[in-house]
Structure formats: structure tokens, C-alpha cells
Write a protein that holds these residues in place. Structure first.
Motif, mmCIF file in Angstrom:
data_model
loop_
_atom_site.group_PDB
_atom_site.id
_atom_site.type_symbol
_atom_site.label_atom_id
_atom_site.label_comp_id
_atom_site.label_asym_id
_atom_site.label_seq_id
_atom_site.Cartn_x
_atom_site.Cartn_y
_atom_site.Cartn_z
ATOM 1 N N TRP A 87 -8.465 108.749 -15.824
ATOM 2 C CA TRP A 87 -7.018 108.232 -15.478
ATOM 3 C C TRP A 87 -6.115 108.035 -16.665
ATOM 4 O O TRP A 87 -4.892 108.501 -16.758
ATOM 5 C CB TRP A 87 -7.116 106.857 -14.956
ATOM 6 C CG TRP A 87 -5.804 106.153 -14.383
ATOM 7 C CD1 TRP A 87 -5.169 105.075 -15.016
ATOM 8 C CD2 TRP A 87 -4.962 106.827 -13.210
ATOM 9 N NE1 TRP A 87 -4.054 104.944 -14.163
ATOM 10 C CE2 TRP A 87 -3.896 105.959 -13.235
ATOM 11 C CE3 TRP A 87 -5.359 107.557 -12.172
ATOM 12 C CZ2 TRP A 87 -3.033 106.076 -12.281
ATOM 13 C CZ3 TRP A 87 -4.333 107.880 -11.333
ATOM 14 C CH2 TRP A 87 -3.171 106.974 -11.406
ATOM 15 N N THR A 98 -6.526 99.400 -7.811
ATOM 16 C CA THR A 98 -5.962 100.699 -7.533
ATOM 17 C C THR A 98 -4.318 100.553 -7.536
ATOM 18 O O THR A 98 -3.795 101.403 -8.024
ATOM 19 C CB THR A 98 -6.464 100.836 -6.332
ATOM 20 O OG1 THR A 98 -7.837 101.090 -6.397
ATOM 21 C CG2 THR A 98 -5.774 102.153 -5.942
ATOM 22 N N THR A 129 -11.749 105.135 -15.998
ATOM 23 C CA THR A 129 -10.712 104.564 -16.843
ATOM 24 C C THR A 129 -10.248 105.767 -17.813
ATOM 25 O O THR A 129 -9.242 106.052 -17.978
ATOM 26 C CB THR A 129 -11.213 103.517 -17.630
ATOM 27 O OG1 THR A 129 -11.465 102.440 -16.724
ATOM 28 C CG2 THR A 129 -10.036 102.860 -18.452
ATOM 29 N N ALA A 170 -0.762 103.623 -19.764
ATOM 30 C CA ALA A 170 -1.832 104.031 -19.068
ATOM 31 C C ALA A 170 -2.799 102.818 -19.387
ATOM 32 O O ALA A 170 -3.491 102.107 -18.502
ATOM 33 C CB ALA A 170 -2.253 105.281 -18.905
ATOM 34 N N LEU A 211 -3.094 100.376 -11.275
ATOM 35 C CA LEU A 211 -3.111 101.601 -11.829
ATOM 36 C C LEU A 211 -1.970 102.644 -11.354
ATOM 37 O O LEU A 211 -1.290 103.126 -12.014
ATOM 38 C CB LEU A 211 -4.530 102.415 -11.761
ATOM 39 C CG LEU A 211 -5.641 101.698 -12.472
ATOM 40 C CD1 LEU A 211 -6.840 102.502 -12.388
ATOM 41 C CD2 LEU A 211 -5.437 101.885 -13.933
#
Length: 354
Positions: A134, A230, A131, A214, A233
Motif C-alpha cells: 500500500w 480500510t 502495508t 501513506a 488508508l
């Protein structure tokens, strides 16, 4: 939380961002916080860069007035977003070393992840570092989209809107309200940034938009399975991810540093194909809106996560590959004691390297 409350918060955000951008733009000119013509830039006069603070205030102030930080996960996103906006402001005033920026981003993203915003990819402790990585990657990918007038504001508006609907559909009212105020703030900012731009958002705005998007995307898929996580995101950040892929592959093939600025982004390539700055911004926003709608369909289980992830990855690979066929101008070479020459190109004065 009813529709009138949400609409009211959006209206306040729109007015705060629009009025704040005008006021802060005038202050930026007075204080010399501007984007000055150099290198690829062919603008005649400096453009103020404090519009991002207006976006942050428009997003945060109405949400805080209604939420009062009652939801711990939403609270850490708000606090982290403010910290990232201030980091960008410092960078706008006096450019920071890349390592310093990255360190602050990592610490802030870690705080958000430890605060309960966790992408459930593996179902193990690895989800926290995943996380964090990302959030940092997407934050900077969105920041690099701010290279054509109106592009990032339009992409953020188009992407945050379906994500807000997803949040309300899933009962995440705090996240939904933040996404509404983010979209409304970008809408209020856009008239000042639409080509030819009168005010730029600067790193304060671009980093804030990327970080908030995000984090809220990760919040909405906390506890989901790996497939849905997935998709949750990837799809809200689709345009930013594709642009990063285009730039990374292009610079690796050319043997150039990946993190050095250049006019080789997806938007610059669209400009080389003959699209104007406004049409380029609209095209990117359309893609962001379409991917956001696809993500919304996945979140409410209208579409299989496997189908959406497969389609998104395939589309990204096609776009990254085809974009390499569009020629881009070579980076200007600097000789000792000589200022790099400004060369006219199809990127024009409404495009900026990132």
C-alpha cells in the motif's frame, strides 16, 4: 505539545519551504536540473525542479527540532521520507530505471512497516506485506498526480490538514506535528508552483509527499479493526487512487503500457472539459479535503467505517467510469531519427504527462 508550539512549527515549515523553493530553484537553473519542453510539454523555457527538497526540509526540520525522534514509529517515517526524497532527487538529476526506484521504495516501506507502522487489515502477519504494498502504490500514485501546476501541492495541503486533526484527536502528537509541517510546507511551496509554475517539486517532492502521507495514514490506523483501517488508508489517498484507476483503465482499454507517461490523467481530462489549470488544482484539492474530512469523521467515530468505505468505493467507481468518456490526445509517435512533434492540446503548457 500545545497549540502555540504546533503553530510555530507550521510557520517555520512555511518559511523554510517558501524561501528554500526560491533558493533551490535558482540553483536548479544554474545546474541544469530542469523540466525541459518535449513531447506533450509546450512550455517555452525550462522550469527548475528542486522544489521538492524544500518541501522535505520544511516538513522534517521543524518536526525534528521538537520531536528529536523520540517516537520510534514517527522516527522511521521521517528517516524513510528523507530516503525517498533523496531517491527522487537522484531521479530528477539522472533518471533511474523503474526497477531500481521500485526496489528502493519497497526496501524503505518494509523498514517502516517493521518499525511498527502497520495497517491492521487482517490481524495476521499478512498486514506487514499489505502495508508495504500500500505504501509503495500510494507513493507512486501521488507522484503521478504532479501533472498540472499546483495540483499535487494543493491536494497534499487539503488532505494533510484533516489528517493532522485526526492525529491530534487520537493522541498521536508526533504524526500530527509531521502532518502540520507537511501541510505548511506545501502551502509555502504553492506560490512558486501555482499556474504558471516558476518551480516544480520534481520526483523528490512528489515521492516524499506520497510516501509520508501513506505512512502516516497507516500509523494512525495501527491496531484498528479492518473496517476502520480500510477507511483510514483509502480516504487520505482518495484522489491519488481515483487518478491511478482512471489511468490504468484507460491505458488497458487502449492497449497501451500502463506505466508509460501520457496526458490521460484525471487532471488532463478536467482540462479537456475546459477547466483552467488553477481551477483544476482547486477541484482536486476540494475532493481531497472532502475525503479527508470524511476520514476524520470515521476516525473519531462520528461515521460508521462501513458507510464511509462503501461511499468512497462507489464514488471512486463512478469517477473512474465517467472519466473514460472524456477524450484524451493520442500519445505522440516517435519515428527513428525524428523528435516527437509537440502538438498543442487542451492540456496546455501548465499540464505535464506522468
Amino acid at each position: 505539545m500545545n497549540g502555540v508550539t504546533v503553530a510555530g512549527a507550521g510557520a517555520v515549515a512555511f518559511l523554510l519551504a517558501g524561501g528554500g523553493t526560491h533558493a533551490l530553484g535558482r540553483l536548479a537553473l544554474r545546474w541544469g536540473i530542469t523540466d525541459r519542453p518535449e513531447g506533450y510539454r509546450t512550455r517555452v523555457r525550462p522550469v527548475p525542479r528542486l522544489g521538492g527538497i524544500a518541501i522535505m526540509l520544511g516538513t522534517v526540520v521543524p518536526a525534528l527540532g521538537l520531536l528529536s525522534l523520540s517516537d520510534p514509529r514517527t522516527a522511521v517515517v521521517v528517516i524513510g521520507g528523507i530516503a525517498i526524497a533523496l531517491l527522487g532527487l537522484v531521479d530528477d538529476i539522472s533518471p533511474l530505471p523503474k526497477a531500481t526506484r521500485l526496489a528502493v521504495e519497497c526496501v524503505t516501506a518494509t523498514g517502516v512497516a517493521l518499525g511498527g507502522v502497520e495497517a491492521s487489515i487482517t490481524g495476521t502477519w499478512l498486514d506487514v506485506p499489505i502495508t508495504v504494498v500500500w505504501i509503495v502504490v500510494v507513493t507512486n500514485s501521488f507522484a503521478r498526480l504532479d501533472n498540472v501546476d499546483g495540483a499535487l501541492g494543493a491536494v497534499a495541503l487539503a488532505g494533510a490538514t484533516p489528517l493532522a486533526v485526526t492525529a491530534f484527536a487520537r493522541g498521536e502528537y508526533g504524526a500530527g506535528l509531521l502532518l502540520v509541517t507537511l501541510a505548511a510546507s506545501c502551502f509555502g511551496f504553492l506560490p512558486h508552483n501555482w499556474a504558471p509554475a516558476k518551480v516544480f517539486m520534481g520526483d523528490a517532492g512528489s515521492l516524499f509527499i506520497g510516501f509520508t502521507t501513506a505512512c502516516l495514514a497507516a500509523l494512525l490506523i495501527t491496531g484498528d479493526g479492518s473496517g476502520a483501517a480500510t477507511a483510514g488508508l483509502l480516504l487520505p489517498a482518495f484522489v491519488a487512487v481515483v487518478d491511478t484507476g482512471v489511468v490504468t483503465l484507460s491505458r488497458l482499454r487502449a492497449g497501451r503500457p500502463v506505466f508509460r507517461r501520457g496526458a490521460d490523467h484525471l487532471s488532463h481530462r478536467l482540462r479537456r472539459l475546459g477547466f483552467g489549470a488553477r481551477l483544476t488544482a482547486l477541484l482536486l484539492a476540494s475532493v481531497a479535503g472532502a475525503s479527508g474530512m470524511l476520514g476524520m469523521g470515521t476516525a473519531v467515530r462520528w461515521i460508521s467505517p462501513i458507510v464511509t468505505v462503501t461511499a468512497a468505493v462507489a464514488a471512486a467507481l463512478v469517477l473512474v467510469t465517467l472519466s473514460q468518456r472524456v477524450p484524451v490526445p493520442a500519445p505522440p509517435r516517435k519515428r527513428p531519427g525524428v523528435i516527437a512533434e509537440r502538438r498543442p492540446s487542451a492540456t496546455s503548457r501548465t499540464s505535464r504527462p506522468r
